[in-house]
Motif scaffolding. Sequence first.
Motif: not given
Length: 173
Positions: A82-84, A89-93, A144-146
């Motif tokens: 989550w960039p914000s 959310k988006e995939p975590l590379t 941010t959160r991963a």
Amino acid sequence: MKPDKPIIDMSTLRRDLYLVMGLLLADKEITEVPNMTDWTQTFYENEVGRLMLWVATAMRGLLDGMGRHKESFNKKRCGEYWPSFPGGKEPLTFRRACNAVIHAEEILPYKSPRKDPSPKRKTNVKQVYIDRITVRSANRGRYTRAHLDIIKFVQIANAIINFSQEESTHADL
């Protein structure tokens, strides 16, 4: 002139990848051992955070030394980002996972409820750690959160280590 071998001890790096994965996967069983709950609460989160910080830093070093080959590993996925936060959310590379850990404000093993097999207890649910890590941070004023899947992370890290060891046996041209 580049060194022929990475300056990272690969056997130590592999051991620590094994340890962090083992810690996350073993907690389900450890919580069943009488009188071990205090150990989990005292040592567990600190040890996972310490190992993850070293592993992420070492892996970034390996990635940065891979030249044109790093792009194929940078984009492999190992969770969600989550960039914000709490926005979309988006995939975590893999590279972003390493960056998130390196710049983390908090590294938290992810807890999941588990039914308590003891019929004597009044509550039937307790928290156990599973194979995910939550990384909380801030970037340019945004939270941010991963959510990092440790099994996928370790698999990608192992592939990078294997590649780095193969490449380090050849002289630079």
